[in-house]
Design a protein around this motif. Structure first.
Motif, PDB file in Angstrom:
ATOM      1  N   LYS A   1       0.616   2.583 -19.604  1.00 23.65           N
ATOM      2  CA  LYS A   1       0.255   1.540 -18.638  1.00 23.65           C
ATOM      3  C   LYS A   1       0.333   2.059 -17.213  1.00 23.65           C
ATOM      4  N   GLY A   2       1.312   2.934 -16.985  1.00 20.21           N
ATOM      5  CA  GLY A   2       1.467   3.504 -15.653  1.00 20.21           C
ATOM      6  C   GLY A   2       0.257   4.298 -15.222  1.00 20.21           C
ATOM      7  N   LYS A   3      -0.337   5.064 -16.168  1.00 23.20           N
ATOM      8  CA  LYS A   3      -1.528   5.850 -15.847  1.00 23.20           C
ATOM      9  C   LYS A   3      -2.674   4.939 -15.414  1.00 23.20           C
ATOM     10  N   GLU A   4      -2.848   3.801 -16.075  1.00 28.12           N
ATOM     11  CA  GLU A   4      -3.903   2.855 -15.696  1.00 28.12           C
ATOM     12  C   GLU A   4      -3.649   2.288 -14.304  1.00 28.12           C
ATOM     13  N   ILE A   5      -2.387   1.975 -14.024  1.00 26.28           N
ATOM     14  CA  ILE A   5      -2.044   1.439 -12.702  1.00 26.28           C
ATOM     15  C   ILE A   5      -2.303   2.485 -11.621  1.00 26.28           C
ATOM     16  N   ILE A   6      -1.932   3.739 -11.879  1.00 22.99           N
ATOM     17  CA  ILE A   6      -2.137   4.809 -10.898  1.00 22.99           C
ATOM     18  C   ILE A   6      -3.623   5.012 -10.631  1.00 22.99           C
ATOM     19  N   ASP A   7      -4.446   4.990 -11.683  1.00 24.52           N
ATOM     20  CA  ASP A   7      -5.896   5.150 -11.503  1.00 24.52           C
ATOM     21  C   ASP A   7      -6.464   4.043 -10.622  1.00 24.52           C
ATOM     22  N   LYS A   8      -6.006   2.809 -10.830  1.00 23.74           N
ATOM     23  CA  LYS A   8      -6.473   1.688  -9.998  1.00 23.74           C
ATOM     24  C   LYS A   8      -5.950   1.829  -8.570  1.00 23.74           C
ATOM     25  N   ALA A   9      -4.725   2.350  -8.438  1.00 23.43           N
ATOM     26  CA  ALA A   9      -4.157   2.563  -7.102  1.00 23.43           C
ATOM     27  C   ALA A   9      -4.981   3.572  -6.318  1.00 23.43           C
TER      28      ALA A   9
ATOM     29  N   LEU B   1       0.826  -1.201   0.000  1.00 25.03           N
ATOM     30  CA  LEU B   1       0.000   0.000   0.000  1.00 25.03           C
ATOM     31  C   LEU B   1       0.862   1.253   0.000  1.00 25.03           C
ATOM     32  N   GLN B   2       1.991   1.196   0.698  1.00 27.89           N
ATOM     33  CA  GLN B   2       2.862   2.363   0.740  1.00 27.89           C
ATOM     34  C   GLN B   2       3.401   2.685  -0.638  1.00 27.89           C
ATOM     35  N   GLN B   3       3.769   1.645  -1.406  1.00 29.12           N
ATOM     36  CA  GLN B   3       4.238   1.880  -2.764  1.00 29.12           C
ATOM     37  C   GLN B   3       3.149   2.511  -3.626  1.00 29.12           C
ATOM     38  N   LEU B   4       1.912   2.084  -3.411  1.00 32.69           N
ATOM     39  CA  LEU B   4       0.804   2.679  -4.155  1.00 32.69           C
ATOM     40  C   LEU B   4       0.636   4.152  -3.780  1.00 32.69           C
ATOM     41  N   ARG B   5       0.818   4.470  -2.505  1.00 31.71           N
ATOM     42  CA  ARG B   5       0.737   5.872  -2.083  1.00 31.71           C
ATOM     43  C   ARG B   5       1.857   6.699  -2.726  1.00 31.71           C
ATOM     44  N   TYR B   6       3.019   6.102  -2.881  1.00 30.62           N
ATOM     45  CA  TYR B   6       4.131   6.803  -3.505  1.00 30.62           C
ATOM     46  C   TYR B   6       3.833   7.152  -4.959  1.00 30.62           C
ATOM     47  N   ILE B   7       3.284   6.197  -5.721  1.00 35.36           N
ATOM     48  CA  ILE B   7       3.065   6.476  -7.146  1.00 35.36           C
ATOM     49  C   ILE B   7       1.906   7.470  -7.334  1.00 35.36           C
TER      50      ILE B   7
ATOM     51  N   LYS C   1      11.289   1.912  -7.997  1.00 34.89           N
ATOM     52  CA  LYS C   1      12.037   0.953  -8.818  1.00 34.89           C
ATOM     53  C   LYS C   1      11.675  -0.477  -8.443  1.00 34.89           C
ATOM     54  N   LYS C   2      11.540  -0.748  -7.128  1.00 26.96           N
ATOM     55  CA  LYS C   2      11.163  -2.097  -6.680  1.00 26.96           C
ATOM     56  C   LYS C   2       9.787  -2.484  -7.204  1.00 26.96           C
ATOM     57  N   LEU C   3       8.860  -1.534  -7.164  1.00 25.19           N
ATOM     58  CA  LEU C   3       7.507  -1.821  -7.651  1.00 25.19           C
ATOM     59  C   LEU C   3       7.517  -2.103  -9.145  1.00 25.19           C
ATOM     60  N   GLU C   4       8.236  -1.279  -9.903  1.00 27.86           N
ATOM     61  CA  GLU C   4       8.299  -1.478 -11.354  1.00 27.86           C
ATOM     62  C   GLU C   4       8.947  -2.820 -11.697  1.00 27.86           C
ATOM     63  N   GLU C   5       9.978  -3.211 -10.955  1.00 30.96           N
ATOM     64  CA  GLU C   5      10.636  -4.496 -11.192  1.00 30.96           C
ATOM     65  C   GLU C   5       9.707  -5.651 -10.832  1.00 30.96           C
ATOM     66  N   ALA C   6       8.919  -5.484  -9.757  1.00 33.65           N
ATOM     67  CA  ALA C   6       8.026  -6.552  -9.308  1.00 33.65           C
ATOM     68  C   ALA C   6       6.914  -6.832 -10.322  1.00 33.65           C
ATOM     69  N   ILE C   7       6.394  -5.768 -10.947  1.00 31.23           N
ATOM     70  CA  ILE C   7       5.271  -5.950 -11.879  1.00 31.23           C
ATOM     71  C   ILE C   7       5.732  -6.015 -13.337  1.00 31.23           C
ATOM     72  N   GLY C   8       6.991  -5.657 -13.582  1.00 31.78           N
ATOM     73  CA  GLY C   8       7.517  -5.723 -14.946  1.00 31.78           C
ATOM     74  C   GLY C   8       6.983  -4.643 -15.868  1.00 31.78           C
ATOM     75  N   ILE C   9       6.580  -3.513 -15.304  1.00 28.02           N
ATOM     76  CA  ILE C   9       6.036  -2.400 -16.095  1.00 28.02           C
ATOM     77  C   ILE C   9       6.646  -1.093 -15.605  1.00 28.02           C
TER      78      ILE C   9
END
Length: 321
Positions: A60-68, A3-9, A37-45
């Motif tokens: 793709k990042g914009k879609e992930i941020i909207d879901k976050a 959740l913290q990583q989601l708050r960061y993005i 960087k850890k989050l991007e490596e974990a999801i491969g995006i």
């Protein structure tokens, strides 16, 4: 993924700057960068394109941020529900009021809100319509008092009152009719507000216009307050349609002219996100604001509610932001 990583993005998307996002999240800038960087490596995006200035998300990042954002809203709603279920009428609330309403309403609702909700600390801010909507959707604002409907599915609206639009004319330029007849006005002289696209859209709708009527003038006015509009009218620079609360301290009725019935009004509502849980406080706020209004706003009249969310002018202007 945490959740913290989601708050960061989400913070990075809001701020578009690593330093400001880190400060907002109370973390060091290197720490935030490492977690991204850890989050991007974990999801491969790749979520953000670092080569742009300011920082911008990838497709793709914009879609992930909207879901976050949705996920974090739900998490915050659970936390708020737990806290609020223990004491719904205590704590703090950040209330945003649209700038065309705030100068006239804030002074008359402060004491009623304090009396009705003594254990709540209110933080009141004045913003434009677009900023209020964005702040509600980003979770940086609890409640907004603004013109509705907003047309946003993720927001809930609780109408409080209907505010009539009144014509404001210099006495020497005022139409001689007993009521405003729009087809008899020189609409090139209609004064609008800079960047308050909701308000302007309503005035254009009253005049059955899709965009302002332009003309070559010696002066172009980029003003941001109704008070300035009124002063321009006094200087014979044009005429204005202003909300009725802006006339409550008017000492010279010679400047005012009303529309015939059904009179154009704007719907003023308390607006919250769908996850807002302090419903008891919301109901008390609604009641307190209604009781604080001048009697003229609480009297029934035949009216036409003017929308702004579906206006071509509003859609075009907000697309340009």
């Amino acid at each position: 993924m945490t959740l913290q990583q989601l708050r960061y993005i989400v913070a990075l998307d809001d701020e578009r700057h690593f330093g400001r996002a880190a400060e907002r999240c109370a973390v060091s800038q290197p720490g935030l960068t490492i977690q991204l960087k850890k989050l991007e490596e974990a999801i491969g995006i790749q979520i953000f394109n670092r080569s742009t200035t300011p920082l911008s998300p990838t497709g793709k990042g914009k879609e992930i941020i909207d879901k976050a954002r949705v996920i974090l809203e739900d998490v915050d709603a659970i936390r708020n529900f737990i806290v609020d279920s223990k004491n719904e009428l205590a704590g703090s609330l950040k209330l945003g009021i649209v700038s065309t309403l705030a100068p006239y309403l804030i002074p008359i609702i402060m004491e009623p809100l304090r009396t009705a909700l003594p254990a709540i600390r209110f933080e009141i801010v004045e913003k434009s319509t677009v900023d209020l909507i964005n702040s509600l959707q980003q979770g940086t604002l609890d409640i907004a008092l603004m013109a509705t409907p907003t047309g946003r599915d993720r927001l809930r609206e609780f109408p409080v009152f209907y505010e009539e639009f009144i014509g404001y004319f210099h006495p020497t330029l005022k139409p001689s009719a007993t009521n405003i007849q729009v087809d008899m006005l020189d609409l090139e002289n209609l004064l609008l507000l800079q960047e308050e696209y909701c308000y302007n859209s309503q005035l254009l709708a009253i005049c059955d216009l899709k965009s302002p009527v332009t003309q070559e003038r010696s002066f172009h006015f980029g003003v941001s307050s109704i008070t300035t509009l009124k002063n321009l009218v006094r200087a014979k620079a044009g005429f204005a349609f202003i909300p009725s609360l802006a006339t409550i301290h008017e000492t010279n009725d010679a400047y005012l002219l009303r529309f015939p019935e059904p009179r154009p009004v704007r719907e003023i509502s308390l607006v919250v996100s769908k996850n807002f849980t302090k419903t008891a406080a919301l109901e008390k706020m609604k009641e307190s604001i209604w009781n604080a209004l001048p009697p003229s706003l609480r009297q029934g009249t035949t009216f036409t509610k003017i929308r702004w969310d579906d206006a071509p002018y509003f859609r075009q202007k907000t697309k340009e932001l």
